[in-house]
Design an enzyme around this catalytic site. Structure first.
Site, PDB file in Angstrom:
ATOM      1  N   GLU A 266     -14.593  12.612   5.296  1.00  0.00           N
ATOM      2  CA  GLU A 266     -13.947  11.382   4.840  1.00  0.00           C
ATOM      3  C   GLU A 266     -13.219  10.868   6.064  1.00  0.00           C
ATOM      4  OE1 GLU A 266     -10.983   9.486   4.406  1.00  0.00           O
ATOM      5  OE2 GLU A 266     -10.162  10.677   2.750  1.00  0.00           O
TER       6      GLU A 266
ATOM      7  N   CYS B 137      -5.626   7.248   4.096  1.00  0.00           N
ATOM      8  CA  CYS B 137      -7.033   6.846   4.199  1.00  0.00           C
ATOM      9  C   CYS B 137      -7.243   5.529   3.457  1.00  0.00           C
ATOM     10  CB  CYS B 137      -7.937   7.889   3.569  1.00  0.00           C
ATOM     11  SG  CYS B 137      -7.457   9.574   3.909  1.00  0.00           S
TER      12      CYS B 137
END
Lengths: 519, 519
Positions: free
Chosen positions: B258, B295
């Site tokens: 990720e 994120c």
């Protein structure tokens, strides 16, 4: 085998070759160039939004319409596929039924709707310390998919084969790179799908076929930034080349390549003692079926040495000697088979115990049976390589521990087979965990050739049997390759797709707060 | 950010650094070398068969035991994580609860059993022309998993974070490469898991932690042939380096990295007109939360130009100017942020409309707000790059078509957000299909920071937000990453695992002949 295999274009254009005679056959067909590949991908991208928005029922009827259009061309397709592949009519007839059957099976799956993977976590506005938002998941199709036709299944793993059926079922548009060995068959099947697209009033870009001898067609297809995923069945070299290409793109994409497997068969001691002759007959029948040109061909037999194994080898050897040769799919595949047999004959510790008959005609596969010991097998890496064709290797082990040791050295496989009787249970239980880690399918008292198209089938396995052992290319789970989940947080009902709306207009089973509620 | 980030070992050994002061803190900790990585993987492989054979209940209780062992170290872990990350105690306290909560959630998932994906196709011995064999599928764990601790979530995405929890839930053994910025926290959490392993009487190799500043530790881990899969949360460069390493192995393995997302926020026209001020306040709060080190930080806002957008920019600019600076996670991350801000200031057509306060202390993130036009955004590829930190970019578009055009140019994202009122529905409906193809999660009238750990969460998305948009790293679907299906054909009951036995001793829901039957 799609990439790397070339059919030489003759003076009059792109034509098929009858592998039984080596002669060009059928009409001269148009040859696509890389520009037509790019145009096909452009159409696939242009059609994607409209196609993925179709209801499950529309999509299911489209898959059924493809099956119907194939049926109306049945005789021509079967004749063409048999001539271009050298596979006999009864085999191709069975494959035709499998091809239409799997389209209909995917239609039923699309209608049923569980593949959408719907999950709802209702909002918890009063939760402390923070409220939970309303969360809903469905799976959506990944985008246009590239499919490579396989050499060894001109129908079931080709233009309207399992990759195409599962990608269309998922809601992906498809560009097929037809296998250069089957230009006539590919064109007929492509016409049938085009007809179904028209009858279903879908945009033409939902399906395209590109054909021609140039390997650049496939490279251009996989390299196109609009292609989101790739399905391939063929050689290890071909699959790895595509996987490399896909990984090196600015935006890498998954390649589902089904490549290489030697499908080990373990003869447990009591089963071998109880029925060496029947086992030998079954083995040779499976080994030589279709000139051994199955991904699931049983290339290796493993057993403990002794009188029973000697009897098995003797009987199998006699059956091999009696086996008539069959035409292989292409001259290239035949040449590779002959090279592999020659190489195997020169491996230290490997003995050729029998060779089959060599009949008339071009590209004949002469069956071959080899024996070796566990020690030699473990010492020689080339013996774990697939020989595509009717070549078997029997590995004699000193004891049960040596059998486990051979199992530990196996690469990833599509299948592993155990022949056993109840007395073999402890032995089988020791093997099973090793096989589970190395295989996609484990069979007991059967033969791996013949792959059922079903809900519980796995035709896949750890590398190098495929590039991604988490998926299958046969059976209804194959649809999973072409879907990905999207989460919707606090969307108003008016914006939600029907599968996620409160009213559940599609009547789907849905997982609510982690608990599955049936439709 | 795990690989590529180094903490310089001081003279007394491997110690943490307080990013607020730049001073070494905590005890001197043992440094692992590549030999200890290899030894850890060896233990993970040795423990794998016993661990994967544990019953769902044993495994669930183990996950709960980890949560319990963490609880007994709660104060020490929270203090250490706060000091080593510079993140405030309340934030780390929340993250602690999330970490134990997701372990307990996975325990409930393991017990419930649907993740096993059981499917049974009963034999049809009388089917013509060929009988159907008995086929049964279950999913099994893929093998030992490598987990990389993240810099920005020292608990929830680290040693006992979501990757570890989901891999252990799947039945995989785990080797964690602790993030070099959190050696003390990693050691404490690792001790807690070790204790749970002992209390659960599992083999020690079920879990290992390797720590140290050397990037070779991670490379050795991913390169080890016994590692079957990799979980990573961090930078794009770090994730791509691991993915390359994994793809180049003789047996390639999946990497779930990720990596990078700018999480576009679309302000629909009527919503912007109705509430520019509230939107601006919400935006700046989300942008500056945790120094923007999420994120899912909303890095880009897209709207149609006009008086309402001007008001939004003015209000957001004032809020940014008032924003106090926060300590960033590491000196390296802070330096990268300052470089990115400097670079952005020199891009043609980009204007810095506001900068935040610069407070005392080392490694302070000074918030920054930029504006540009759609034309400039579309012309300058660097503007789609993530700036890790509290930096936002507002893109003014001439009209609705220009908004769609910006959406089309976005790379893959973890999230996209729509702010809308009912009058914006037609506009939102036009955007939605574009966002679905580019994102893992779509939010309406919220902010993307804050990711619920739930059944219907997707924390993932198309490349480059992750390496594989078919999976999520947060929520219960994360377990899917570490499982693969195995098919059992005609196995006697005595050989079948309990989840596939006729008697269904685990009381599982099972799909029989394609139809799901609830437990």
């Amino acid at each position: 085998m799609s990439i790397g295999t070339q059919t030489a274009p003759d003076q009059t254009g792109f034509r098929g070759v009858d592998p039984r005679t080596g002669q060009s056959i059928g009409p001269s067909l148009p040859v696509d160039d890389t520009a037509s590949v790019t145009a096909a991908v452009e159409r696939a991208e242009a059609a994607f939004e409209a196609y993925r928005a179709t209801s499950p029922d529309i999509r299911a009827r489209f898959l059924e319409a493809i099956a119907g259009s194939l049926e109306t061309r049945r005789e021509a397709i079967i004749a063409s596929a048999s001539t271009e592949s050298g596979l006999p009519i009864p085999r191709i007839t069975g494959e035709f039924g499998r091809t239409t059957g799997q389209l209909k099976l995917f239609a039923s799956v699309v209608r049923q709707g569980d593949w959408l993977g719907v999950r709802l976590d209702p909002a918890l506005p009063d939760r402390a310390p923070l409220p939970r938002p309303d969360l809903r998941v469905r799976r959506i199709p990944v985008g246009p998919v590239a499919v490579f036709g396989a050499s060894n299944f001109p129908l079931a793993f080709s233009v309207a084969g399992g990759d195409t059926a599962s990608a269309l079922a998922a809601g992906c548009t498809v560009v097929v790179r037809g296998h250069p060995a089957h230009p006539g068959t590919s064109a007929l099947v492509g016409e049938a799908i085009d007809e179904a697209v028209r009858l279903s009033e879908l945009p033409a870009g939902v399906f395209s076929l590109v054909s021609g001898p140039d390997i650049a067609l496939g490279q251009t297809l996989v390299g196109d930034p609009r292609i989101a995923s790739v399905g391939f069945t063929g050689s290890r070299n071909g699959g790895l080349a595509l996987a490399r290409l896909a990984a090196e793109r600015p935006v890498p994409i998954p390649v589902f390549a089904e490549m290489s497997s030697i499908n080990p068969v373990f003869l447990c001691p009591a089963a071998l003692e109880a029925g060496a002759d029947a086992l030998a007959d079954g083995f040779v029948a499976s080994l030589t079926l279709g000139a051994g040109q199955f991904c699931t061909n049983p290339g290796v037999v493993i057993a403990i040495k002794g009188a029973s194994l000697d009897a098995f080898v003797a009987r199998a050897g006699k059956a091999i000697e009696a086996a008539t040769s069959s035409t292989m799919l292409t001259a290239g595949i035949h040449a590779a088979y002959d090279r592999a047999i020659h190489a195997r004959n020169s491996v230290a510790g490997v003995t050729c115990v029998a060779s089959g008959q060599l009949g008339d005609g071009e590209n004949q596969c002469r069956a071959a049976l080899f024996t070796t010991t566990a020690a030699h097998f473990n010492a020689e890496p080339s013996l774990t390589d697939e020989v595509f064709g009717a070549s078997g290797l029997i590995i004699a082990c000193d004891d049960a521990e040596a059998v486990l040791d051979v199992a530990r050295r196996l690469e990833g496989q599509l299948t592993a087979t155990l022949h056993m009787v109840p007395a073999d249970e402890p032995f089988a239980k020791g093997l099973l965990p090793l096989l589970e880690r190395r295989c996609g399918r484990i069979l007991v008292n059967g033969w791996p050739t013949g792959v059922e198209v079903a809900h519980a089938m796995v035709h896949g396995g750890p590398f190098p049997s495929t590039t991604d052992g988490r998926f299958t290319s046969v059976g209804t789970l194959a649809i999973d390759r072409f879907l990905r989940p999207v989460c919707y947080q606090n969307l108003p009902q008016a914006l939600l797709p029907p599968e996620l709306a409160d009213a559940n207009p599609l009547g789907l089973s849905r997982r609510i707060d982690g608990v599955l509620k049936l439709a």
